[in-house]
Design a protein around this motif. Sequence first.
Motif, PDB file in Angstrom:
ATOM      1  N   ALA A 255       2.524  -5.174  -0.456  1.00 38.85           N
ATOM      2  CA  ALA A 255       2.307  -5.131  -1.908  1.00 38.85           C
ATOM      3  C   ALA A 255       2.166  -3.737  -2.470  1.00 38.85           C
ATOM      4  N   GLY A 256       1.904  -2.733  -1.634  1.00 33.88           N
ATOM      5  CA  GLY A 256       1.662  -1.399  -2.165  1.00 33.88           C
ATOM      6  C   GLY A 256       0.372  -1.369  -2.964  1.00 33.88           C
ATOM      7  N   PRO A 257       0.290  -0.507  -3.969  1.00 31.18           N
ATOM      8  CA  PRO A 257      -0.934  -0.407  -4.767  1.00 31.18           C
ATOM      9  C   PRO A 257      -1.303  -1.690  -5.504  1.00 31.18           C
ATOM     10  N   SER A 258      -0.336  -2.584  -5.728  1.00 34.23           N
ATOM     11  CA  SER A 258      -0.647  -3.827  -6.446  1.00 34.23           C
ATOM     12  C   SER A 258      -1.588  -4.723  -5.657  1.00 34.23           C
ATOM     13  N   LEU A 259      -1.833  -4.379  -4.380  1.00 36.98           N
ATOM     14  CA  LEU A 259      -2.836  -5.116  -3.601  1.00 36.98           C
ATOM     15  C   LEU A 259      -4.190  -5.046  -4.296  1.00 36.98           C
TER      16      LEU A 259
ATOM     17  N   ASP B 206       5.030   6.309  -6.087  1.00 36.35           N
ATOM     18  CA  ASP B 206       5.950   5.929  -5.008  1.00 36.35           C
ATOM     19  C   ASP B 206       6.471   4.508  -5.211  1.00 36.35           C
ATOM     20  N   GLY B 207       7.420   4.341  -6.135  1.00 34.80           N
ATOM     21  CA  GLY B 207       7.981   3.015  -6.402  1.00 34.80           C
ATOM     22  C   GLY B 207       7.238   2.220  -7.443  1.00 34.80           C
ATOM     23  N   GLY B 208       6.244   2.822  -8.071  1.00 35.27           N
ATOM     24  CA  GLY B 208       5.496   2.119  -9.101  1.00 35.27           C
ATOM     25  C   GLY B 208       4.312   1.343  -8.536  1.00 35.27           C
ATOM     26  N   PHE B 209       3.542   0.753  -9.434  1.00 34.83           N
ATOM     27  CA  PHE B 209       2.366  -0.010  -9.025  1.00 34.83           C
ATOM     28  C   PHE B 209       2.770  -1.282  -8.281  1.00 34.83           C
ATOM     29  N   PHE B 210       3.954  -1.822  -8.617  1.00 32.19           N
ATOM     30  CA  PHE B 210       4.493  -3.004  -7.928  1.00 32.19           C
ATOM     31  C   PHE B 210       5.771  -2.607  -7.182  1.00 32.19           C
ATOM     32  N   PRO B 211       5.675  -1.839  -6.120  1.00 37.65           N
ATOM     33  CA  PRO B 211       6.876  -1.342  -5.437  1.00 37.65           C
ATOM     34  C   PRO B 211       7.750  -2.454  -4.866  1.00 37.65           C
ATOM     35  N   ASN B 212       7.163  -3.571  -4.507  1.00 32.75           N
ATOM     36  CA  ASN B 212       7.919  -4.701  -3.973  1.00 32.75           C
ATOM     37  C   ASN B 212       7.923  -5.884  -4.941  1.00 32.75           C
TER      38      ASN B 212
ATOM     39  N   MET C 288       3.132  -8.824  -4.316  1.00 34.00           N
ATOM     40  CA  MET C 288       1.682  -8.934  -4.497  1.00 34.00           C
ATOM     41  C   MET C 288       1.216 -10.374  -4.276  1.00 34.00           C
ATOM     42  N   LEU C 289       1.970 -11.347  -4.800  1.00 29.83           N
ATOM     43  CA  LEU C 289       1.569 -12.751  -4.656  1.00 29.83           C
ATOM     44  C   LEU C 289       1.576 -13.190  -3.188  1.00 29.83           C
TER      45      LEU C 289
END
Length: 481
Positions: free
Chosen positions: A63-67, A212-218, A223-224
């Motif tokens: 999830a990256g930072p959106s975790l 690095d790819g935004g707050f929701f890189p994936n 994130m879900l």
Amino acid sequence: MTSAQVDEGQVDKGRPGGDAGDAGTGGEGYQRGLGARQIQMIAIGGAIGTGLFLGAGKAIDRAGPSLILAYVLAGLVIFFIMRALGELLMYRPVSGSFSEYAREFLGPFFGFVTGWTYWLFWVVTGITEVTAAATYMTYWWNIPQWLSALVFTVILYGANLISVKLFGELEFWFSMVKVTAIVGMILICAGVLTVGFSDAGDTATVANLWNDGGFFPNGIGGMLMTLQIVMFAFLAVELVGVTAGESKDPETVLPKAINTVPWRIAVFYVGALIMILSVVPWSTFKPGVSPFVKAFEEMGLGIGAAIVNFVVLTAALSSCNSGMYSTGRMLRDLALNGQGPRAFTKLTKNGLPLVGTTFSAALMLVGVWINYQWPGEAFNYVVSFATISGMWAWIMILLSQIRYRRMADAGMLPQSSFKAPGAPYSSWFALCFIGFVIVMMAVDKDARISLYCAPLWALVLFVSYRMLQARNPENASFAKR
């Protein structure tokens, strides 16, 4: 009230707070040896485990930072669950907790399923955690894994049979280690961000949360898909409810412990992740590697690996200690209600469930041996069942609270002194969220094995309940009485 009373430790369970007893002894026969300091740390420790120290690496990779947002959403749901439990606890504080409430508000069958499922959850968790603890010991010493597992199990078993106060004291210090580690990491990261010391000082910036790819890189989907990992990290937060029958002042202590849930999650999960992901770009973290260890390495602090190893060892022992504690209480509650062997009702002179705790500890030892001999896929299927069985307890808490609130509002039962805010809507929201997480588990090939064992366990419970119903119809009707 549907609870069957036995000769030993009878109690007017139909009266709210009727088992509160005096300052020293609860009406269920337990000793009220857990003080405010211990209850608070049990509540904190229940929310902090290896899911954060080790499991967060996989979630960050997905999830990256959106975790961070996933933990915020899940934390809100956990707060709703805990406030629902708190409302029930202030209506009637009992050691059987959610098993008792499921029995009263949903029917004897649901009490039976909840009690035995939560018991299995802690036995399985105890097996995995004591085995993990033995594995962590090999970091420092080359000693046989089975020997460490045996020593840990015997020590924790002995501690749980001395006094409930000793259990509480162990949990206090176990939790203190975890809290100190997280607070220390947050302070170190804050120093890196503000002062710029360490190897990561030149690249550390809050902008790492979106550069690095935004707050929701994936994507939002990434994130879900981490929600089941996040919810697994929160399993055992409900343990504070099992302590109700042994708290010195449950009416004061338990609400305070439950109300600390938001800031605990904000500091220990959200705060720690914000700091770590600001100091070290999210793409640096990989599955199977503790984000704490990786962050220490990136900052040039090699001692971090040893520190985190000690912390996860503590977290594993804490979880096993909680398992020893809760399994004996759950088995005794089932036995008191005619839904388990009567031998489990026996207490020691110190008010401890000797037979139930011994039986559970013995199974944990057998499980350690099986895991050592055959650490294959079959055992992994059983271990994965912990996630879904833990969430079953949350579902029962929410459904029981909804039913209780409806009856209390209708004047059929007294109102709780600690009402859940926004209920019943908050409880329905939490139920929908848990349902969504289960769907995500079914979609994710790495998580869906958690669902494979559930139908088999449900069949075992259904057949067992039918057999119980044939022998004892009074204590085993499917309908709520």
